[in-house]
Design an enzyme around this catalytic site. Structure first.
Site, PDB file in Angstrom:
ATOM      1  N   HIS A 174       0.655  -1.327   0.242  1.00  0.00           N
ATOM      2  CA  HIS A 174      -0.131   0.115  -0.046  1.00  0.00           C
ATOM      3  C   HIS A 174       0.861   1.285  -0.041  1.00  0.00           C
ATOM      4  O   HIS A 174       0.736   2.226  -0.856  1.00  0.00           O
ATOM      5  CB  HIS A 174      -1.055   0.057   1.278  1.00  0.00           C
ATOM      6  CG  HIS A 174      -1.789   1.312   1.433  1.00  0.00           C
ATOM      7  ND1 HIS A 174      -2.821   1.658   1.076  1.00  0.00           N
ATOM      8  CD2 HIS A 174      -1.308   2.361   2.141  1.00  0.00           C
ATOM      9  CE1 HIS A 174      -3.291   2.626   1.360  1.00  0.00           C
ATOM     10  NE2 HIS A 174      -2.515   3.187   1.989  1.00  0.00           N
ATOM     11  N   GLU A 175       1.907   1.151   0.736  1.00  0.00           N
ATOM     12  CA  GLU A 175       2.774   2.615   1.074  1.00  0.00           C
ATOM     13  C   GLU A 175       3.459   2.675  -0.345  1.00  0.00           C
ATOM     14  O   GLU A 175       3.672   3.741  -0.696  1.00  0.00           O
ATOM     15  CB  GLU A 175       3.628   2.308   2.423  1.00  0.00           C
ATOM     16  CG  GLU A 175       2.854   2.440   3.681  1.00  0.00           C
ATOM     17  CD  GLU A 175       1.934   3.430   3.963  1.00  0.00           C
ATOM     18  OE1 GLU A 175       2.141   4.662   3.130  1.00  0.00           O
ATOM     19  OE2 GLU A 175       0.938   3.414   4.362  1.00  0.00           O
ATOM     20  N   HIS A 178       1.494   4.435  -2.973  1.00  0.00           N
ATOM     21  CA  HIS A 178       1.435   5.777  -2.826  1.00  0.00           C
ATOM     22  C   HIS A 178       2.616   6.505  -3.727  1.00  0.00           C
ATOM     23  O   HIS A 178       2.185   7.374  -4.481  1.00  0.00           O
ATOM     24  CB  HIS A 178       1.422   6.185  -1.509  1.00  0.00           C
ATOM     25  CG  HIS A 178       0.370   6.122  -0.766  1.00  0.00           C
ATOM     26  ND1 HIS A 178      -0.929   6.787  -1.109  1.00  0.00           N
ATOM     27  CD2 HIS A 178      -0.136   5.776   0.378  1.00  0.00           C
ATOM     28  CE1 HIS A 178      -1.694   6.620  -0.276  1.00  0.00           C
ATOM     29  NE2 HIS A 178      -1.277   5.838   0.522  1.00  0.00           N
ATOM     30  N   GLU A 231      -6.199   7.015  -0.954  1.00  0.00           N
ATOM     31  CA  GLU A 231      -6.159   5.617  -0.071  1.00  0.00           C
ATOM     32  C   GLU A 231      -6.727   4.449  -0.862  1.00  0.00           C
ATOM     33  O   GLU A 231      -6.241   3.314  -0.867  1.00  0.00           O
ATOM     34  CB  GLU A 231      -6.828   6.023   1.179  1.00  0.00           C
ATOM     35  CG  GLU A 231      -6.011   6.846   2.072  1.00  0.00           C
ATOM     36  CD  GLU A 231      -4.821   6.586   2.581  1.00  0.00           C
ATOM     37  OE1 GLU A 231      -4.297   5.109   2.950  1.00  0.00           O
ATOM     38  OE2 GLU A 231      -3.597   7.301   2.413  1.00  0.00           O
TER      39      GLU A 231
END
Length: 306
Positions: A174-175, A178, A231
């Site tokens: 997920h990070e 980004h 997100e």
């Protein structure tokens, strides 16, 4: 000549009324129009198609500029951690485990980037500006981040929440997403637009009450939804990345159930947050599992997720 009985002189009544200027005679409106024109030019001039999602995106910096800013911020984080003796050594067991997960994820970035771009009819993203690095910081904070350009940090407080390598890979994927989605540059473009709007309101002479109402409208109607969308995008790309790196994508569901209990489960309503409501997030992740399992099957030989 008619004499005014109130002693206001002998001028015709109409002549004593102040002249009303039209809309385009009011400098306030000219200022607003100029700001609006420049803002539109700046916003739409930065428009491009995000290859990972196929959605329109606006960027406030080049990939190289964004990576430079990320590297500078990363150095500051590591320096601060070192000064507090919180930066784990590369040969620390926990650090080695986190680095191993990061290596597997990063190794699959080119393939996942190409696959997602092809799904949306876009060229494969240029990954030349990414210089990947990962460090682990001793902290009770259950958090991780990946700065523009691929600089990753994981706080040890996340480990007991993740509980296993699959869930940790979901968080790190997920990070990393980004950074791949260039959300930093997109936020820069949005912030520039918001700042121009605030400047226009101030220069135009707008009263404080109206400016406060406008600011609240921008915050709840633009800024926060923008963050929640980022997100959601990172959840989507990150889950595909974790699955392609042969981590079990189903670990995302119990992970976010545990994450939702942090802080006693107390959080603001979704409309007042930069993050989706945990229940909505989990529901969306569940809908993504079939696609994630396809990535797992493609890159992991169709084996059962471990």
């Amino acid at each position: 000549m008619r004499i005014d009985p109130l002693g206001q002189g002998g001028y015709p009544q109409d002549a004593r009324q102040p002249r009303r200027r039209g809309l385009f005679g009011n400098i306030r409106w000219w200022v607003l129009l100029l700001f609006a024109g420049y803002a539109a030019w700046s916003w739409f001039g930065s428009k491009a198609t995000d290859p990972y999602t196929g959605e329109d995106a606006h960027y406030g910096a080049t990939p190289e500029e964004e990576a430079q800013l990320g590297a500078q911020a990363y150095r500051e984080v590591l320096t601060d951690a070192q000064s507090q003796r919180a930066l784990l050594a590369p040969n620390d067991q926990t650090s080695q485990q986190i680095r191993a997960i990061a290596q597997r994820l990063v190794a699959r970035v080119p393939q996942v980037a190409a696959d997602l771009a092809a799904q949306h009819g876009q060229p494969t993203p240029d990954l030349s500006s990414y210089q990947w690095d990962v460090n682990v910081i001793q902290s009770d904070e259950a958090n991780a981040f990946c700065l523009p350009g691929g600089k990753i940090a994981v706080y040890t407080g996340l480990i007991p929440v993740a509980q296993n390598a699959d869930a940790m890979a979901v968080v790190m994927g997920h990070e990393i997403s980004h950074a791949l989605l260039r959300h930093g540059a997109q936020r820069m473009a949005q912030q520039k637009l918001v700042q121009m709007g605030q400047m226009a309101a101030g220069v135009s002479g707008m009263d404080q009450q109206t400016m406060a109402a406008l600011g609240a409208g921008i915050q709840y109607g633009v800024v926060l939804p923008y963050g929640r969308n980022h997100e959601t995008q990172a959840d989507e790309v990150g889950l595909m990345l974790a699955a392609a790196a042969c981590y079990n994508p189903e670990a995302a569901i119990p992970l976010w159930e545990r994450m939702s209990q942090l802080g006693g489960g107390q959080r603001p309503p979704e409309f007042a947050s930069t993050h989706p409501d945990p229940a909505n997030r989990i529901q969306h992740l569940q809908s993504l599992l079939p696609q994630a399992k396809q990535f797992y099957a493609k890159y992991c030989g169709g084996q059962a997720a471990q």
